[in-house]
Design an enzyme around this catalytic site. Structure first.
Site, PDB file in Angstrom:
ATOM      1  N   LYS A  48      -5.139  14.676   4.295  1.00 28.43           N
ATOM      2  CA  LYS A  48      -4.222  13.588   3.911  1.00 28.43           C
ATOM      3  C   LYS A  48      -3.864  13.703   2.432  1.00 28.43           C
ATOM      4  CE  LYS A  48      -5.932  10.450   7.470  1.00 28.43           C
ATOM      5  NZ  LYS A  48      -6.886   9.397   7.825  1.00 28.43           N
ATOM      6  N   GLN A  92     -11.186   5.274   5.835  1.00 28.05           N
ATOM      7  CA  GLN A  92     -11.370   6.344   6.825  1.00 28.05           C
ATOM      8  C   GLN A  92     -12.442   5.959   7.839  1.00 28.05           C
ATOM      9  OE1 GLN A  92      -9.514   9.275   7.053  1.00 28.05           O
ATOM     10  NE2 GLN A  92     -10.625   9.529   8.967  1.00 28.05           N
ATOM     11  N   ASP A 115      -2.229   1.848   7.467  1.00 27.21           N
ATOM     12  CA  ASP A 115      -2.689   2.302   8.790  1.00 27.21           C
ATOM     13  C   ASP A 115      -2.252   1.300   9.866  1.00 27.21           C
ATOM     14  OD1 ASP A 115      -3.884   4.774   9.000  1.00 27.21           O
ATOM     15  OD2 ASP A 115      -5.871   4.087   8.366  1.00 27.21           O
TER      16      ASP A 115
END
Ligand code: NAD
Length: 281
Positions: A48, A92, A115
């Site tokens: 990422k 994460q 997200d």
């Protein structure tokens, strides 16, 4: 049969984002919270960061030890919420077992929830509100479906899996596109009878090569979200060799949904940055 090449699609999206950032007059910043030493998570975070930096986005990784308390992680998230330089925040997954992931995800400011896992954005998506920040994997799946040029309206979409990060938001997203949506899961009976009716079949269950040729209708569009590792080799939830000859379009693993997920995370961060710039004007 045509392959839906997520790698090429994602590359085009990233290139468009790079040009957009160049004209933005500000460097968008994505903050990643990584807790513990999960090897796969470290690879995902590295990928990422690399993808962000390649398009001119700043990516700051905040690495906390596996023993961090809920309060320590929460404190970091609150600091990132309050930092005007940070446009997007992701935590994460998976987190170490002693931390309540849902509670931590709910702490992220909804404007920075790139997200789209927080209750606010999930709710907006459920109600088909255009301001929803849509979770990256479902958003990537929709972009892949759109790339085929097929009409989504009225199509029967069957989704295998009902997780909060893939199956459920994807069901809402495809319903918002006027598909007729069926979600199947571990407790569904006669799954193959249902998947055989799908014009669009999305497999997101984490079961290597579960979907066989006789689960799929001739001429269907099949998107494989699964990422499974067998003997150091990646495969999806669809038995690609069996299924591919029957269908109109299919996405491979690797090189399908994976790269699209990262591209959509970057897109959400650029969009969040643009919205925040407007708010402060
Ligand atoms: P999860 O374990 O949270 O959820 C899996 C879902 O599939 C559950 O709802 C379960 O009921 C259902 N399921 C499991 N086995 C089944 C079976 N035999 N038949 C029918 N339904 C079944 O997983 P997740 O986080 O949603 O991820 C699913 C898969 O997608 C995993 O392989 C994961 O690695 C992959 N994934 C890929 C990306 C990407 O970017 N490509 C992103 C997220 C997840």
């Amino acid at each position: 049969m045509k392959i839906i090449d997520g790698k090429i699609l994602a590359q085009q999206i990233r290139e468009n984002l790079r040009l957009k950032i160049k004209n933005l007059g500000l460097t968008p910043c994505l903050a990643v919270v990584l807790v513990g030493d999960n090897e796969a998570s470290q690879i995902y975070v590295r990928n990422k960061r690399k993808a962000a930096e390649e398009i001119g986005m700043e990516c700051e990784v905040h690495h906390l030890s596996a023993e961090s308390s809920f309060e320590q992680v929460a404190d970091l998230v609150q600091k990132l919420n309050a930092n005007p330089k940070v446009n997007g925040i992701i935590v994460q997954m998976p987190l170490p077992q002693h931390l309540n992931s849902d509670k931590i995800l709910r702490l992220i400011d909804e404007r920075k929830d790139v997200d789209g896992f927080g209750l606010h954005n999930a709710g907006l998506l459920m109600q088909n509100q255009p301001s929803a920040m849509i979770a990256a994997t479902p958003k990537g799946v929709l972009a892949m479906l759109r790339s085929t040029g097929i009409q989504l309206t009225g199509k029967h979409a069957v989704i295998i899996g009902r997780s909060n990060i893939v199956g459920r938001p994807l069901a809402a997203l495809l319903l918002n596109q006027d598909c007729t949506v069926t979600v199947v899961h571990t407790l569904t009976q006669n799954i193959a009878e249902i998947t055989k009716q799908a014009d669009i079949l999305v497999a997101a269950c984490g079961c290597p090569k579960l979907v066989k040729a006789d689960w799929v209708k001739d001429g269907a569009v099949v998107i494989d979200v699964g990422i499974n590792r067998i003997d150091n080799h990646l495969c999806g939830d669809v038995d690609f060799d069996e299924v591919a000859p029957k269908v109109a379009f299919i996405s491979p693993v690797p090189g399908g949904v994976g790269p699209m997920t990262i591209a959509m995370l970057l897109e959400n961060t650029v969009e969040a940055c643009e919205k925040q710039m407007k708010e402060t004007k």
